[in-house]
Design an enzyme around this catalytic site. Structure first.
Site, short mmCIF file in Angstrom:
data_model
loop_
_atom_site.label_atom_id
_atom_site.label_comp_id
_atom_site.label_asym_id
_atom_site.label_seq_id
_atom_site.Cartn_x
_atom_site.Cartn_y
_atom_site.Cartn_z
CB THR A 279 40.80 -1.21 -18.50
OG1 THR A 279 40.12 0.03 -18.75
CG2 THR A 279 40.22 -1.87 -17.26
CE LYS B 75 29.57 2.49 -20.62
NZ LYS B 75 29.33 1.04 -20.40
CE1 TYR C 275 32.46 4.16 -22.31
CE2 TYR C 275 32.49 5.72 -20.48
CZ TYR C 275 32.57 4.42 -20.96
OH TYR C 275 32.77 3.39 -20.06
#
Length: 251
Positions: free
Chosen positions: A183, A152, A148
């Site tokens: 989230t 990014k 990740y």
């Protein structure tokens, strides 16, 4: 500087989390139309639709769906690239080598697909703005989010390059650096988490001001400051978090 009131906007991954918050905030700010992109349009909550959101079938890794969205959403002048994927697997010492590829497909190539498809749409509508929802893990190498973090980081440089390429057509590109947000994607993270709506508000303010790169919350600011003060020490601290996580979860 750009005024969001009266504009049409598209938010990828607009059915939940930060994406949903962007849809809600754009509607609250008087956007003329807000498209909520989702792999399954049925996942866009009824309350969002009743508030004015327009569901659009959109998997950012599917070039056919991306092209179809660009045709259907031809009035868009604000594009929020929010869709993201976090596999929560090791990058090097992994038993799922394809996990990092999947993260790159969504977080980098998916964002690139959207920018390529919508650049002509934005140009036709006066230039407009693109906001790429990134992560502090893209600014600071984060071992416990290996695939990740690298995807990014790639998307961060994509934003800089897109900004240069699209400047002649009057399209501004803002990279939003997001920390820990409350989230589903961050369910594994302990500690302080930001309200998605607060992140959306900060992000849209940055777009309105025409900022190139903007931190949206306290964690993003703090992490970048720690890295700037003592890169070596901060890198070691993040490595310790990786190994502590491994002991706790077994992966």
């Amino acid at each position: 500087m750009i005024e969001l009131t009266g504009r049409a906007a598209l938010v990828t991954g607009g059915n939940r989390g930060i994406g949903r918050a962007f849809v809600e905030e754009l509607l609250a700010r008087g956007a003329a139309r807000v498209y909520a992109g989702a792999r399954d349009p049925g996942d866009v909550d009824t309350a969002l639709v009743e508030a004015g959101a327009v569901p659009v079938r959109l998997d950012v890794t599917d070039l056919g769906q991306v092209a179809a969205a660009a045709a259907v959403c031809a009035d868009v002048s604000v594009l929020i690239n929010n869709a993201g994927h976090f596999a929560n697997r090791r990058l090097v010492l992994t038993d799922e080598p394809d996990a990092a590829r999947a993260e790159m497909e969504v977080n980098f190539f998916g964002t690139l697909n959207m920018i390529r498809a919508f650049a002509p749409v934005l140009a036709a509508n006066g230039g407009g703005a693109i906001a790429n929802v990134l992560s502090v893990a893209g600014m600071v190498p984060t071992p416990f989010m290996g695939g990740y973090s690298t995807s990014k980081a790639a998307a961060l440089w994509l934003g800089t390059i897109a900004r240069a390429e699209l400047e002649p057509q009057g399209t501004q590109v803002t990279s939003l650096i997001v920390g820990s947000v409350d989230t589903r994607m961050a369910a594994h993270v302990d500690g302080r988490k930001e309200d998605p709506r607060d992140v959306a508000r900060a992000g849209l303010r940055a777009v309105e001001r025409g900022e190139s790169v903007a931190d949206t919350d306290w964690m993003a600011v703090d992490a970048r400051a720690r890295m700037a003060r003592d890169p070596g020490r901060y890198e070691r601290q993040l490595a310790k978090l990786l190994h502590a996580s491994t002991l706790r979860t077994g992966r």
